[in-house]
Scaffold this motif. Sequence first.
Motif, PDB file in Angstrom:
ATOM      1  N   TYR A  84     -10.351  55.570   4.912  1.00 47.50           N
ATOM      2  CA  TYR A  84      -9.095  56.100   5.429  1.00 47.50           C
ATOM      3  C   TYR A  84      -7.928  55.182   5.063  1.00 47.50           C
ATOM      4  N   VAL A  85      -8.057  53.902   5.348  1.00 46.74           N
ATOM      5  CA  VAL A  85      -6.976  52.950   5.060  1.00 46.74           C
ATOM      6  C   VAL A  85      -6.745  52.848   3.560  1.00 46.74           C
ATOM      7  N   GLU A  86      -7.821  52.779   2.782  1.00 48.61           N
ATOM      8  CA  GLU A  86      -7.674  52.672   1.326  1.00 48.61           C
ATOM      9  C   GLU A  86      -6.971  53.897   0.752  1.00 48.61           C
ATOM     10  N   TYR A  87      -7.332  55.083   1.240  1.00 50.90           N
ATOM     11  CA  TYR A  87      -6.746  56.309   0.690  1.00 50.90           C
ATOM     12  C   TYR A  87      -5.254  56.378   0.966  1.00 50.90           C
ATOM     13  N   PHE A  88      -4.863  56.185   2.218  1.00 53.91           N
ATOM     14  CA  PHE A  88      -3.449  56.342   2.551  1.00 53.91           C
ATOM     15  C   PHE A  88      -2.587  55.230   1.961  1.00 53.91           C
ATOM     16  N   GLU A  89      -3.145  54.029   1.826  1.00 52.13           N
ATOM     17  CA  GLU A  89      -2.382  52.961   1.175  1.00 52.13           C
ATOM     18  C   GLU A  89      -2.207  53.271  -0.310  1.00 52.13           C
ATOM     19  N   ARG A  90      -3.250  53.755  -0.947  1.00 49.62           N
ATOM     20  CA  ARG A  90      -3.177  54.074  -2.372  1.00 49.62           C
ATOM     21  C   ARG A  90      -2.263  55.270  -2.634  1.00 49.62           C
ATOM     22  N   THR A 150       2.807  51.057  11.674  1.00 47.38           N
ATOM     23  CA  THR A 150       1.683  50.214  12.050  1.00 47.38           C
ATOM     24  C   THR A 150       2.283  48.882  12.497  1.00 47.38           C
ATOM     25  N   PRO A 151       1.482  47.955  13.039  1.00 46.80           N
ATOM     26  CA  PRO A 151       2.076  46.723  13.577  1.00 46.80           C
ATOM     27  C   PRO A 151       2.867  45.889  12.573  1.00 46.80           C
ATOM     28  N   ASP A 152       2.504  45.925  11.306  1.00 49.33           N
ATOM     29  CA  ASP A 152       3.224  45.078  10.354  1.00 49.33           C
ATOM     30  C   ASP A 152       3.711  45.836   9.130  1.00 49.33           C
ATOM     31  N   ALA A 153       3.798  47.146   9.229  1.00 47.66           N
ATOM     32  CA  ALA A 153       4.334  47.958   8.139  1.00 47.66           C
ATOM     33  C   ALA A 153       4.748  49.316   8.696  1.00 47.66           C
ATOM     34  N   ALA A 154       5.617  49.986   7.975  1.00 52.06           N
ATOM     35  CA  ALA A 154       6.062  51.315   8.404  1.00 52.06           C
ATOM     36  C   ALA A 154       6.621  52.059   7.207  1.00 52.06           C
ATOM     37  N   ILE A 155       6.609  53.367   7.317  1.00 51.91           N
ATOM     38  CA  ILE A 155       7.266  54.205   6.330  1.00 51.91           C
ATOM     39  C   ILE A 155       8.339  54.988   7.075  1.00 51.91           C
ATOM     40  N   TRP A 156       9.539  54.997   6.518  1.00 51.09           N
ATOM     41  CA  TRP A 156      10.680  55.701   7.114  1.00 51.09           C
ATOM     42  C   TRP A 156      11.174  56.758   6.152  1.00 51.09           C
ATOM     43  N   TYR A 157      11.500  57.933   6.690  1.00 50.15           N
ATOM     44  CA  TYR A 157      12.102  59.004   5.916  1.00 50.15           C
ATOM     45  C   TYR A 157      13.514  59.262   6.455  1.00 50.15           C
ATOM     46  N   ARG A 158      14.445  59.446   5.547  1.00 49.92           N
ATOM     47  CA  ARG A 158      15.791  59.879   5.914  1.00 49.92           C
ATOM     48  C   ARG A 158      16.134  61.070   5.035  1.00 49.92           C
ATOM     49  N   ILE A 159      16.506  62.176   5.676  1.00 48.00           N
ATOM     50  CA  ILE A 159      16.763  63.412   4.943  1.00 48.00           C
ATOM     51  C   ILE A 159      18.249  63.729   5.039  1.00 48.00           C
ATOM     52  N   ARG A 160      18.911  63.887   3.887  1.00 50.17           N
ATOM     53  CA  ARG A 160      20.366  64.068   3.858  1.00 50.17           C
ATOM     54  C   ARG A 160      20.745  65.363   3.154  1.00 50.17           C
ATOM     55  N   PRO A 161      21.652  66.145   3.749  1.00 49.62           N
ATOM     56  CA  PRO A 161      22.162  67.319   3.039  1.00 49.62           C
ATOM     57  C   PRO A 161      22.797  66.911   1.710  1.00 49.62           C
ATOM     58  N   ASP A 162      22.639  67.744   0.713  1.00 54.60           N
ATOM     59  CA  ASP A 162      23.180  67.481  -0.625  1.00 54.60           C
ATOM     60  C   ASP A 162      24.548  68.140  -0.736  1.00 54.60           C
ATOM     61  N   ILE A 208       8.523  49.685   4.329  1.00 54.02           N
ATOM     62  CA  ILE A 208       8.854  48.324   4.735  1.00 54.02           C
ATOM     63  C   ILE A 208       7.602  47.658   5.306  1.00 54.02           C
ATOM     64  N   GLN A 209       7.536  46.346   5.180  1.00 53.74           N
ATOM     65  CA  GLN A 209       6.429  45.601   5.770  1.00 53.74           C
ATOM     66  C   GLN A 209       6.866  44.165   6.011  1.00 53.74           C
ATOM     67  N   ARG A 210       6.066  43.438   6.767  1.00 55.22           N
ATOM     68  CA  ARG A 210       6.343  42.028   7.029  1.00 55.22           C
ATOM     69  C   ARG A 210       5.887  41.194   5.835  1.00 55.22           C
ATOM     70  N   TYR A 211       6.739  40.271   5.421  1.00 54.11           N
ATOM     71  CA  TYR A 211       6.423  39.324   4.357  1.00 54.11           C
ATOM     72  C   TYR A 211       6.697  37.915   4.856  1.00 54.11           C
ATOM     73  N   GLY A 253       2.669  52.979   1.177  1.00 53.45           N
ATOM     74  CA  GLY A 253       3.466  52.620   2.336  1.00 53.45           C
ATOM     75  C   GLY A 253       2.685  52.983   3.581  1.00 53.45           C
ATOM     76  N   LEU A 254       3.300  52.942   4.751  1.00 57.48           N
ATOM     77  CA  LEU A 254       2.672  53.130   6.053  1.00 57.48           C
ATOM     78  C   LEU A 254       1.759  51.946   6.340  1.00 57.48           C
ATOM     79  N   PHE A 255       0.639  51.850   5.642  1.00 57.69           N
ATOM     80  CA  PHE A 255      -0.149  50.628   5.690  1.00 57.69           C
ATOM     81  C   PHE A 255       0.484  49.621   4.741  1.00 57.69           C
ATOM     82  N   CYS A 256       0.283  48.340   4.991  1.00 59.32           N
ATOM     83  CA  CYS A 256       0.839  47.338   4.075  1.00 59.32           C
ATOM     84  C   CYS A 256      -0.216  46.934   3.059  1.00 59.32           C
TER      85      CYS A 256
END
Length: 410
Positions: free
Chosen positions: A226-232, A308-320, A334-337, A236-239
């Motif tokens: 599960y973790v390998e698939y979504f990271e690949r 997740t605790p040390d990573a996240a994926i953010w979406y922002r949707i904007r009208p064109d 984004i993730q912690r480095y 994002g989401l997972f770091c």
Amino acid sequence: PKVWQIACREEELPKVGSFVTVDIGTESFLVVRSDDGQINAFHNVCQHRGRRLVDAAAGRTQKFVCGFHSWTYNVDGSSARVVDHDDWGGNLPACEIALKPLKVGLWGGFVFVNMDLEAEPLLDYLGYAGEILTPYEFEKMRYRSIRTARLPVNWKVAVEAFNEGYHVQGTHPQALQIMDDPSSSYAFGRHAMFFQPEFGSRGLGQPSARTKLTVTDDYRPGIVRYVEYFERDLKGLFCDRHPAATARLLDEVEADTGYIEIMTKMVEFWRDAAIESGAGWPEGLTPEITAKAGIDWHLFPNAITLMTPDAAIWYRIRPDGDNVESCFFDIWCIQRYAPGTEPVVERKLYDPWRSNDDWGEIFSQDFENSEAVQSGMKSSGFVAARPNPKQETAVSNFHKYLHRYIEQDI
């Protein structure tokens, strides 16, 4: 004009004169770090003849110079120079031609803007969503990637596609091999979230009950897959530390260990990897908070995060602009480095979205589905949407508050 919207992240404005422009519909905003170190935001338009002042998406400057007649502005928005100013005979005071400001709010490392200078404070606007998400310490994360796709769909269609989990079984059938998908969705004022109660009770990494496949006694391999698939696939989401850290389950945890204990060990391994790398860990993020936070939050009107605790994926949707058939879909991973090890990130725009052949399965499926919705919802044979009252509360809530703002009932 009455809502708080994400403009950029603070890390994009490291020095005095650093700026970012953001277009939302027909509006364009200019966000800049001024001489006093504060972050300010202005309408991105010259006060002379209405030319867009700054064309670049980001950069650093000492002055903003209009490309039409060279009217010049300081980074604090004040007028610095009007060519042949004496021609106005003293009838053009500097206070009248300063850039028009926006209200600015900071939270989680994000810079929010609001066109309403009398708007409620950002934290009040975020409410419970801000309270439950603050312990994730997004402000200590840094960009891993910035991607934008131009989608031929209305911005609301794109929002709807990413703020509910009911579509997984129809849109992402491959994911059913490693996750049970039924979800519950809840609204908290303007904002909403969804979670999967114990991941459908089967456990993370187990096949969905919809597949009729048998649950395995050893949870570990499925969790690793599960973790390998979504990271690949999402990148994002997972770091980038999570797959290797999760794989420790196979060597360091017995095969007959219970599900809850395995999940606890997985997070411990994530924490070990983060601390060993120097990235740190959000110590205030307790299991109780993560249980309440669920997996997906929609911040009204146009931001969505999965974390997740040390990573996240953010979406922002904007009208064109004013094109109701198009939108910009921003994907921020984004993730912690460890300080000083953050990657140099290049902004990537894919216009059209199919010009990128590396979206992976999930984004490609979501984007294709959204196009089909944009086309199909215009059919004379389609009367109205019928959101699932348990799993798609976020969709219904989105439209309820959208109408309230449009009707000025808020």
